[in-house]
Design a protein around this motif. Structure first.
Motif, PDB file in Angstrom:
ATOM      1  N   CYS A  14       0.859  -1.193   0.000  1.00 21.39           N
ATOM      2  CA  CYS A  14       0.000   0.000   0.000  1.00 21.39           C
ATOM      3  C   CYS A  14       0.894   1.242   0.000  1.00 21.39           C
ATOM      4  O   CYS A  14       1.796   1.351   0.829  1.00 21.39           O
ATOM      5  N   ALA A  16       0.140   4.126   0.842  1.00 20.16           N
ATOM      6  CA  ALA A  16      -0.190   5.024   1.953  1.00 20.16           C
ATOM      7  C   ALA A  16       0.370   4.523   3.287  1.00 20.16           C
ATOM      8  O   ALA A  16       0.910   5.304   4.069  1.00 20.16           O
ATOM      9  N   CYS A  17       0.252   3.211   3.566  1.00 17.14           N
ATOM     10  CA  CYS A  17       0.658   2.700   4.891  1.00 17.14           C
ATOM     11  C   CYS A  17       1.739   1.625   4.814  1.00 17.14           C
ATOM     12  O   CYS A  17       2.228   1.165   5.838  1.00 17.14           O
ATOM     13  N   CYS A  29      -4.632   0.237   0.268  1.00 12.35           N
ATOM     14  CA  CYS A  29      -5.364  -0.855   0.927  1.00 12.35           C
ATOM     15  C   CYS A  29      -6.747  -0.402   1.400  1.00 12.35           C
ATOM     16  O   CYS A  29      -7.033   0.791   1.491  1.00 12.35           O
ATOM     17  N   CYS A  32      -6.807   1.899   4.515  1.00 13.01           N
ATOM     18  CA  CYS A  32      -6.468   3.298   4.207  1.00 13.01           C
ATOM     19  C   CYS A  32      -7.619   3.972   3.471  1.00 13.01           C
ATOM     20  O   CYS A  32      -7.974   5.113   3.770  1.00 13.01           O
TER      21      CYS A  32
END
Ligand SMILES: [Zn+2]
Length: 227
Positions: A14, A16-17, A29, A32
């Motif tokens: 992911c 983002a994370c 994901c 997120c």
């Protein structure tokens, strides 16, 4: 099958994370996607982003998908888009946001989508304009024409001699030109940026679009800094 096998050896993460993506997830994901800091500016006509520009520029709509917060998942996404060559995540966000906006009828609200252009040197270095990635996704989801060449960075051509030093500086530092005025004249234009912080670049673009006869001006960004 083969893709599943590849995912075992080379899992995708992911953006983002950085958790491993599971089957069916793309770029970001599910967790997120659920928890990202959405602004919901599309539900509030008098939202903070609109008020930010209100003093200098009459805007029809001001839309931002997320709040930009330092050291956050949104910053990770923007970093991937701008510095890791991940054009796909910009386009994907455009498609997701475009679908939300279409649900609210915004696909009837604009005639053309124009990304904020990058400096030529930056464009050469990066190879793409990150705002254009987002603009393309929006255009596809909303079924609205889009043009990456209409609005461009230009050079000051008028004589500089009679301007003050400050005016001259402003004149050369941020000049935009409309290369295809017929695509702007009397049109409802949606200007697209990646992250809006001070808003000065956007304001310069809006000014030049207004000078070229745009009927209505709106702005959409991936994220807006809290202010
Ligand atoms: Zn995630």
């Amino acid at each position: 099958m083969f893709k599943d096998f590849l995912a075992l050896i080379y899992p995708e993460f992911c953006v983002a994370c950085e958790q491993v993506l599971t089957k069916g997830e793309d770029q970001i994901c599910t967790d997120c996607r659920y928890h990202l800091p959405y602004t919901n500016t599309h539900l509030d006509k008098e939202n903070i982003l609109l008020q930010k520009f209100w003093a200098n520029q009459p805007l029809h709509y001001a839309l931002a998908y997320f709040y930009f917060i330092k050291n956050s998942r949104v910053q990770n996404i923007i970093h991937s888009l701008k510095y890791e060559g991940n054009q796909a995540v910009g386009e994907l966000l455009g498609k997701w946001y475009g679908a939300i906006l279409t649900e609210q009828g915004f696909n009837q609200t604009f005639d053309i989508i124009l990304p904020v252009p990058l400096h030529a040197a930056r464009l050469r270095q990066r190879g793409y304009n990150q705002s254009d990635c987002f603009a393309r996704g929006l255009a596809e989801a909303m079924q609205i024409p889009w043009s990456a060449e209409t609005l461009a960075r230009g050079k000051a051509t008028q004589t500089q001699t009679r301007k003050s030093r400050m005016e001259r500086w402003q004149n050369v530092s941020d000049i935009f030109v409309v290369q295809k005025p017929e695509l702007v004249d009397n049109q409802r234009v949606l200007l697209v940026d990646d992250v809006i912080t001070t808003g000065s670049t956007v304001e310069s673009c809006l000014q030049i679009l207004q000078n070229n006869g745009a009927k209505e001006l709106s702005v959409a960004a991936i994220a807006v800094a809290r202010f």
